[in-house]
Design a protein around this motif. Structure first.
Motif, mmCIF file in Angstrom:
data_model
loop_
_atom_site.group_PDB
_atom_site.id
_atom_site.type_symbol
_atom_site.label_atom_id
_atom_site.label_comp_id
_atom_site.label_asym_id
_atom_site.label_seq_id
_atom_site.Cartn_x
_atom_site.Cartn_y
_atom_site.Cartn_z
ATOM 1 N N GLY A 1 34.364 38.412 46.805
ATOM 2 C CA GLY A 1 34.790 38.278 46.087
ATOM 3 C C GLY A 1 34.946 39.054 44.926
ATOM 4 O O GLY A 1 34.307 39.481 43.718
ATOM 5 N N PHE A 2 36.065 38.777 43.937
ATOM 6 C CA PHE A 2 36.529 39.520 42.709
ATOM 7 C C PHE A 2 37.331 38.000 41.773
ATOM 8 O O PHE A 2 38.330 39.009 41.900
ATOM 9 C CB PHE A 2 37.850 41.002 42.791
ATOM 10 C CG PHE A 2 37.019 41.960 43.726
ATOM 11 C CD1 PHE A 2 36.548 42.478 42.686
ATOM 12 C CD2 PHE A 2 36.746 41.954 44.516
ATOM 13 C CE1 PHE A 2 35.698 43.930 43.543
ATOM 14 C CE2 PHE A 2 36.046 42.604 45.251
ATOM 15 C CZ PHE A 2 35.978 44.136 45.007
ATOM 16 N N GLY A 3 36.493 37.450 41.059
ATOM 17 C CA GLY A 3 37.121 36.988 40.516
ATOM 18 C C GLY A 3 37.735 37.252 38.850
ATOM 19 O O GLY A 3 37.226 38.260 37.963
ATOM 20 N N THR B 1 36.458 41.469 34.987
ATOM 21 C CA THR B 1 36.533 40.845 36.690
ATOM 22 C C THR B 1 34.814 40.631 36.689
ATOM 23 O O THR B 1 33.643 40.929 36.192
ATOM 24 C CB THR B 1 36.690 41.788 37.312
ATOM 25 O OG1 THR B 1 37.660 42.252 36.984
ATOM 26 C CG2 THR B 1 36.227 42.021 38.813
ATOM 27 N N VAL B 2 34.389 39.557 37.456
ATOM 28 C CA VAL B 2 33.036 38.907 37.621
ATOM 29 C C VAL B 2 32.969 39.804 39.391
ATOM 30 O O VAL B 2 33.779 39.114 40.295
ATOM 31 C CB VAL B 2 32.928 37.974 37.516
ATOM 32 C CG1 VAL B 2 31.613 37.472 38.081
ATOM 33 C CG2 VAL B 2 32.642 37.304 36.250
ATOM 34 N N ILE B 3 32.154 40.816 40.347
ATOM 35 C CA ILE B 3 32.132 40.189 41.214
ATOM 36 C C ILE B 3 30.959 39.428 41.712
ATOM 37 O O ILE B 3 30.009 39.803 41.476
ATOM 38 C CB ILE B 3 31.639 41.932 41.261
ATOM 39 C CG1 ILE B 3 32.858 42.747 40.175
ATOM 40 C CG2 ILE B 3 31.536 42.306 42.740
ATOM 41 C CD1 ILE B 3 32.305 44.399 40.254
ATOM 42 N N ALA B 4 31.280 38.680 43.066
ATOM 43 C CA ALA B 4 30.505 37.473 43.648
ATOM 44 C C ALA B 4 30.369 38.615 45.151
ATOM 45 O O ALA B 4 31.470 38.852 45.519
ATOM 46 C CB ALA B 4 30.904 36.532 43.610
ATOM 47 N N LEU C 1 34.732 30.457 41.575
ATOM 48 C CA LEU C 1 35.907 31.075 40.650
ATOM 49 C C LEU C 1 36.484 32.535 40.800
ATOM 50 O O LEU C 1 37.109 33.090 40.301
ATOM 51 C CB LEU C 1 35.092 30.973 39.356
ATOM 52 C CG LEU C 1 35.228 29.704 38.917
ATOM 53 C CD1 LEU C 1 34.580 29.818 37.018
ATOM 54 C CD2 LEU C 1 36.693 28.768 38.933
ATOM 55 N N CYS C 2 35.517 33.099 41.726
ATOM 56 C CA CYS C 2 36.295 34.094 42.658
ATOM 57 C C CYS C 2 36.520 34.323 43.320
ATOM 58 O O CYS C 2 36.952 35.617 44.611
ATOM 59 C CB CYS C 2 34.231 35.593 42.979
ATOM 60 S SG CYS C 2 33.650 35.781 40.842
ATOM 61 N N THR D 1 25.637 38.033 41.606
ATOM 62 C CA THR D 1 27.153 38.247 40.552
ATOM 63 C C THR D 1 27.172 39.799 39.629
ATOM 64 O O THR D 1 25.414 39.789 39.089
ATOM 65 C CB THR D 1 27.548 37.095 39.967
ATOM 66 O OG1 THR D 1 27.017 36.711 39.085
ATOM 67 C CG2 THR D 1 27.889 36.061 40.591
ATOM 68 N N VAL D 2 28.408 40.065 38.913
ATOM 69 C CA VAL D 2 28.136 41.273 38.265
ATOM 70 C C VAL D 2 29.117 41.429 37.071
ATOM 71 O O VAL D 2 30.406 40.776 37.987
ATOM 72 C CB VAL D 2 27.644 42.325 39.090
ATOM 73 C CG1 VAL D 2 28.004 43.563 37.552
ATOM 74 C CG2 VAL D 2 26.568 42.858 39.617
ATOM 75 N N VAL D 3 29.039 40.932 35.736
ATOM 76 C CA VAL D 3 29.835 41.442 34.958
ATOM 77 C C VAL D 3 30.532 42.910 35.184
ATOM 78 O O VAL D 3 30.027 43.862 34.769
ATOM 79 C CB VAL D 3 30.315 40.463 34.313
ATOM 80 C CG1 VAL D 3 30.916 40.436 33.126
ATOM 81 C CG2 VAL D 3 29.734 38.988 34.605
#
Length: 264
Positions: free
Chosen positions: A32-34, A64-67, A145-146, A169-171
């Motif tokens: 997911g991309f939040g 973006t936060v990648i989950a 949130l993603c 997660t990665v920001v």
């Protein structure tokens, strides 16, 4: 870039899942991309921890936060349905996944750097305040949130692939189309009161219809850590140098329930 990142994560999981003491433990990962600046990010300082880290504190200019969610196979999940303590298969799968997710974060940061973007993780994601047993970076809340899912009665995130698995997660300052936060209620108990199976699954009654006793839950996790100490591992976050010890968990409330392997 969304497709490239998703493919990168899927290929990493496929390769990592081939070897080790216990191979073939994951189904296809969810990604997911939040929005790193979503209005609800700041709310996590009220919902989770008063010093919850914000994405912009990890990567200045974060967008973006990648989950990602690594769902366990039925073999792994079903192995943990019996007995009071977690199964050896569950413990090994949990530890292997923890190490794999830490490695993935490092490799994803490197991949994004090669594409011209800054990215990072916070060591707070792997630590928690021992006085209140809460983390300053909640993978579950951020993953919600993603757009990866909604919370169940068991406090776990119910995704399209269920609750049985692990999150990372990665920001990054990469700007892509963001997934919407899911508004539909996935938890059957929260939706219409028709379930509550996870409450019955808790061996120490830490989970009830009225609430959750995280200290009682942690006590059982500590028991598991002693029993499965041989499966533990530690790993280092390359970007911060923080050493993260292996840990064990119970996992009883996410197996043998309608949301184990799918959204009910």
């Amino acid at each position: 870039m969304r497709d490239k990142i998703t493919k990168f994560i899927e290929e990493f999981a496929a390769k990592e899942d081939e070897g080790g003491l216990i191979p073939h433990i994951w189904r296809r990962p969810l990604v997911g991309f939040g929005d790193a600046n979503h209005k609800e990010m700041a709310d996590l300082r009220q919902l989770v921890h008063p010093q919850h880290v914000l994405p912009r504190e990890i990567v200045p200019g974060a967008k973006t936060v990648i989950a990602y969610f690594f769902p366990f196979t039925k073999e792994v999940g079903d192995s943990n349905k019996q007995e009071r303590l977690s199964s050896s298969t569950w413990a090994m799968a949990y530890e292997k996944t923890n190490a794999a997710l830490a490695s993935l974060a490092d490799k994803l940061i490197e991949f994004l750097a090669g594409e011209g973007y800054k990215a990072g993780v916070t060591p707070m994601a792997y630590q928690y305040d021992e006085t209140i047993l809460k983390s300053r970076w909640s993978q579950r809340h951020v993953a919600r949130l993603c757009g990866l899912g909604t919370f169940g009665l068991n406090n776990m995130l119910i995704t399209e692939a269920g609750t049985c698995g692990r999150l990372g997660t990665v920001v990054t300052d990469l700007e892509v189309e963001h997934d919407k936060v899911i508004s539909e209620e996935y938890c059957l108990f929260k939706k219409d009161g028709s379930c509550g199976a996870c409450v019955k699954r808790c061996p120490v009654q830490a989970l009830t219809l009225e609430g959750y006793d995280r200290f009682r839950c942690n006590g059982l996790c500590d028991e598991n850590a002693v029993i499965h100490v041989g499966y533990g591992c530690s790993y280092t976050l390359a970007d911060s140098g923080a050493e993260v010890p292996g840990s064990n968990t119970c996992g009883k409330c996410v197996v043998g329930v309608p949301c184990t392997y799918c959204r009910p």
